[in-house]
Write a protein that holds these residues in place. Structure first.
Motif, PDB file in Angstrom:
ATOM      1  N   PHE A  78       0.860  -1.191   0.018  1.00 41.84           N
ATOM      2  CA  PHE A  78       0.071   0.113  -0.037  1.00 41.84           C
ATOM      3  C   PHE A  78       0.855   1.062   0.084  1.00 41.84           C
ATOM      4  O   PHE A  78       0.564   2.157  -0.827  1.00 41.84           O
ATOM      5  N   GLN A  79       1.876   1.248   0.627  1.00 42.61           N
ATOM      6  CA  GLN A  79       2.808   2.533   0.914  1.00 42.61           C
ATOM      7  C   GLN A  79       3.476   2.610  -0.520  1.00 42.61           C
ATOM      8  O   GLN A  79       3.442   3.660  -1.132  1.00 42.61           O
ATOM      9  N   ALA A  80       4.052   1.356  -1.048  1.00 41.78           N
ATOM     10  CA  ALA A  80       4.520   1.547  -2.480  1.00 41.78           C
ATOM     11  C   ALA A  80       3.474   2.081  -3.453  1.00 41.78           C
ATOM     12  O   ALA A  80       3.936   3.043  -4.207  1.00 41.78           O
ATOM     13  N   ALA A  81       2.221   1.695  -3.607  1.00 48.86           N
ATOM     14  CA  ALA A  81       1.103   2.142  -4.371  1.00 48.86           C
ATOM     15  C   ALA A  81       1.036   3.609  -4.137  1.00 48.86           C
ATOM     16  O   ALA A  81       0.904   4.325  -5.209  1.00 48.86           O
ATOM     17  N   THR A  82       1.234   4.004  -2.886  1.00 48.21           N
ATOM     18  CA  THR A  82       0.886   5.535  -2.503  1.00 48.21           C
ATOM     19  C   THR A  82       2.193   6.196  -3.400  1.00 48.21           C
ATOM     20  O   THR A  82       1.628   7.315  -3.924  1.00 48.21           O
ATOM     21  N   ARG A  83       3.220   5.684  -3.210  1.00 51.27           N
ATOM     22  CA  ARG A  83       4.144   6.666  -3.946  1.00 51.27           C
ATOM     23  C   ARG A  83       4.357   6.556  -5.132  1.00 51.27           C
ATOM     24  O   ARG A  83       4.518   7.495  -5.888  1.00 51.27           O
ATOM     25  N   ILE A  84       4.069   5.388  -5.916  1.00 47.56           N
ATOM     26  CA  ILE A  84       3.790   5.065  -7.321  1.00 47.56           C
ATOM     27  C   ILE A  84       2.700   5.860  -7.769  1.00 47.56           C
ATOM     28  O   ILE A  84       2.826   6.962  -8.869  1.00 47.56           O
ATOM     29  N   CYS A  85       1.649   6.027  -7.250  1.00 49.90           N
ATOM     30  CA  CYS A  85       0.393   7.030  -7.614  1.00 49.90           C
ATOM     31  C   CYS A  85       0.794   8.658  -7.568  1.00 49.90           C
ATOM     32  O   CYS A  85       0.561   9.233  -8.522  1.00 49.90           O
ATOM     33  N   GLN A  86       1.457   8.838  -6.579  1.00 54.20           N
ATOM     34  CA  GLN A  86       2.012  10.260  -6.397  1.00 54.20           C
ATOM     35  C   GLN A  86       2.920  10.960  -7.582  1.00 54.20           C
ATOM     36  O   GLN A  86       2.709  11.868  -8.180  1.00 54.20           O
ATOM     37  N   GLU A  87       3.713   9.773  -7.942  1.00 54.78           N
ATOM     38  CA  GLU A  87       4.868  10.026  -9.023  1.00 54.78           C
ATOM     39  C   GLU A  87       4.263  10.089 -10.518  1.00 54.78           C
ATOM     40  O   GLU A  87       4.433  10.887 -11.156  1.00 54.78           O
ATOM     41  N   LEU A  88       3.408   9.036 -10.470  1.00 61.01           N
ATOM     42  CA  LEU A  88       2.832   8.945 -11.879  1.00 61.01           C
ATOM     43  C   LEU A  88       1.643  10.074 -12.173  1.00 61.01           C
ATOM     44  O   LEU A  88       1.398  10.554 -13.012  1.00 61.01           O
ATOM     45  N   GLY A  89       1.133  10.756 -11.098  1.00 60.17           N
ATOM     46  CA  GLY A  89       0.285  11.858 -10.887  1.00 60.17           C
ATOM     47  C   GLY A  89       0.768  12.948 -11.689  1.00 60.17           C
ATOM     48  O   GLY A  89       0.422  13.775 -12.349  1.00 60.17           O
ATOM     49  N   ARG A  90       2.058  13.020 -10.899  1.00 58.10           N
ATOM     50  CA  ARG A  90       2.912  14.278 -11.530  1.00 58.10           C
ATOM     51  C   ARG A  90       3.420  14.272 -12.928  1.00 58.10           C
ATOM     52  O   ARG A  90       3.376  15.052 -13.512  1.00 58.10           O
ATOM     53  N   SER A  91       3.667  12.894 -13.116  1.00 53.43           N
ATOM     54  CA  SER A  91       3.955  12.635 -14.556  1.00 53.43           C
ATOM     55  C   SER A  91       3.058  13.051 -15.697  1.00 53.43           C
ATOM     56  O   SER A  91       3.270  13.547 -16.583  1.00 53.43           O
ATOM     57  N   LEU A  92       2.037  12.582 -15.240  1.00 59.03           N
ATOM     58  CA  LEU A  92       0.620  12.762 -16.188  1.00 59.03           C
ATOM     59  C   LEU A  92       0.133  14.248 -15.948  1.00 59.03           C
ATOM     60  O   LEU A  92      -0.971  14.510 -16.859  1.00 59.03           O
ATOM     61  N   ASP A  93       0.599  14.858 -14.953  1.00 61.79           N
ATOM     62  CA  ASP A  93       0.020  16.317 -14.664  1.00 61.79           C
ATOM     63  C   ASP A  93      -1.593  16.036 -14.497  1.00 61.79           C
ATOM     64  O   ASP A  93      -2.380  16.746 -14.794  1.00 61.79           O
ATOM     65  N   LYS A  94      -1.692  14.945 -13.504  1.00 60.97           N
ATOM     66  CA  LYS A  94      -3.105  14.684 -13.052  1.00 60.97           C
ATOM     67  C   LYS A  94      -3.050  14.071 -11.855  1.00 60.97           C
ATOM     68  O   LYS A  94      -2.432  13.634 -11.356  1.00 60.97           O
ATOM     69  N   GLN A  95      -4.260  14.561 -10.971  1.00 65.89           N
ATOM     70  CA  GLN A  95      -4.406  13.969  -9.592  1.00 65.89           C
ATOM     71  C   GLN A  95      -5.315  12.371  -9.736  1.00 65.89           C
ATOM     72  O   GLN A  95      -6.201  12.377 -10.239  1.00 65.89           O
ATOM     73  N   ILE A  96      -4.360  11.446  -9.324  1.00 57.43           N
ATOM     74  CA  ILE A  96      -4.889  10.187  -9.117  1.00 57.43           C
ATOM     75  C   ILE A  96      -5.628   9.799  -8.033  1.00 57.43           C
ATOM     76  O   ILE A  96      -5.152  10.237  -6.720  1.00 57.43           O
ATOM     77  N   HIS A  97      -6.860   9.525  -8.063  1.00 58.71           N
ATOM     78  CA  HIS A  97      -7.783   9.538  -6.895  1.00 58.71           C
ATOM     79  C   HIS A  97      -7.410   8.402  -5.772  1.00 58.71           C
ATOM     80  O   HIS A  97      -6.709   7.311  -6.282  1.00 58.71           O
ATOM     81  N   GLU A  98      -7.601   8.762  -4.763  1.00 55.28           N
ATOM     82  CA  GLU A  98      -7.029   7.944  -3.674  1.00 55.28           C
ATOM     83  C   GLU A  98      -7.623   6.398  -3.730  1.00 55.28           C
ATOM     84  O   GLU A  98      -6.625   5.749  -3.350  1.00 55.28           O
ATOM     85  N   ALA A  99      -8.852   6.076  -4.175  1.00 56.48           N
ATOM     86  CA  ALA A  99      -9.202   4.743  -4.128  1.00 56.48           C
ATOM     87  C   ALA A  99      -8.395   3.979  -5.110  1.00 56.48           C
ATOM     88  O   ALA A  99      -8.528   2.686  -4.951  1.00 56.48           O
ATOM     89  N   GLU A 100      -7.731   4.590  -5.974  1.00 61.00           N
ATOM     90  CA  GLU A 100      -6.881   3.861  -6.945  1.00 61.00           C
ATOM     91  C   GLU A 100      -5.663   3.069  -6.301  1.00 61.00           C
ATOM     92  O   GLU A 100      -5.052   2.051  -6.572  1.00 61.00           O
ATOM     93  N   ILE A 101      -5.210   3.744  -5.111  1.00 57.67           N
ATOM     94  CA  ILE A 101      -4.211   3.073  -4.458  1.00 57.67           C
ATOM     95  C   ILE A 101      -4.284   1.730  -3.959  1.00 57.67           C
ATOM     96  O   ILE A 101      -3.419   0.849  -4.134  1.00 57.67           O
ATOM     97  N   GLY A 102      -5.216   1.422  -3.238  1.00 57.24           N
ATOM     98  CA  GLY A 102      -5.708   0.121  -2.673  1.00 57.24           C
ATOM     99  C   GLY A 102      -5.616  -1.020  -3.724  1.00 57.24           C
ATOM    100  O   GLY A 102      -5.148  -2.109  -3.738  1.00 57.24           O
TER     101      GLY A 102
END
Length: 277
Positions: A238-262
């Motif tokens: 879960f912690q890994a997914a959180t970091r990945i979603c944050q980094e990917l969101g920055r790359s896409l210039d989009k906010q990845i919704h929190e529910a995607e993390i799980g």
């Protein structure tokens, strides 16, 4: 009925419907054989008709249609026939860009300058059916031109096939594949393990990331939130997914919704467990 304006070869010509000035590329077995300028011909459902009205990234469609060797028009048309058989409904407006790409690819191959595609494995999994359709180009080029085409080039053709079934440019499909590759690399870095590209876990992970990115771009939100459950049962993933979603969101210039993390964490956990077997 169409009036013949220009014969490209036995299987392709440019024609104009009666009482109009609009030009069309007409393709079909024998459509151009023995035909002459200004002759009137009948077009049936067996023929493929492409409007030359709009322009492309390469410029005027008519200029492009007449500048491409007709053999590549035929190959592109047949690849799209395969796409139509696989997906039922496609946008054939990609035919000229596809033919242009294949012609340029063959020129590169003959000059020993084949283009490397770092996303070939990802495209093969992400766009599996499109890749299968694109592989038809291998036998066509070998039989008609004696040219051997690589999987890297097949990958690029698959992106054109994908653009014919989705409202998505080839560059956007490439961006999707690149974002997925970036995400997989981050998963590998987080888990410290190289993911087997032939494994079922890899296939599932890529497809999940593909749809996660698509949902993010479209602004769609997953209704069921699994974060609390996954965080409790697989905290590291879960912690890994959180970091990945944050980094990917920055790359896409989009906010990845929190529910995607799980959901991403579930796939990371599965990869980690598979790699330990």
């Amino acid at each position: 009925m169409y009036r013949v304006e220009k014969v490209l070869n036995h299987n392709a010509l440019i024609g104009i419907p009666e009482n109009t000035t609009q030009e069309y590329l007409i393709m079909g077995k024998g459509i151009g054989f023995g035909k002459h300028i200004s002759e009137t011909i009948e077009v049936t459902d067996e023929h493929k008709v492409y409007s030359l009205k709009e322009s492309t990234d390469r410029g005027d469609k008519k200029e492009l249609a007449t500048s491409i060797d007709p053999v590549y028009l035929e190959i592109a048309n047949e690849i799209l026939d395969g796409a139509e058989a696989a997906f039922n409904t496609i946008d054939r407006n990609v035919m000229l860009p596809l033919a242009d790409h294949i012609e340029f690819a063959v020129k590169r191959i003959k000059s020993n300058e084949q283009l490397k595609n770092p996303l070939t494995d990802d495209i093969r999994v992400l766009f599996h059916v499109e890749f299968k359709v694109a592989e038809a180009a291998r036998d066509m080029l070998a039989d008609r031109l004696g040219v051997t085409i690589s999987d890297d080039e097949i990958g690029y053709i698959a992106l054109h096939v994908h653009s014919s079934i989705m409202d998505q440019a080839v560059s956007q499909a490439m961006q999707m594949a690149d974002a997925v590759r970036q995400c997989v690399s981050m998963v590998e870095e987080e888990t410290g393990k190289r993911i087997d590209t032939q494994s079922l876990s890899y296939n599932r992970l890529l497809n999940h990331i593909r749809y996660m990115i698509a949902r993010t771009i479209r602004g769609e939100v997953i209704k069921l939130d699994m974060n609390d459950y996954i965080n409790a049962s697989a905290a590291n993933s879960f912690q890994a997914a959180t970091r990945i979603c944050q980094e990917l969101g920055r790359s896409l210039d989009k906010q990845i919704h929190e529910a995607e993390i799980g959901y991403l964490a579930m796939h990371i956990e599965r990869v980690a467990l598979d790699e330990m077997d």
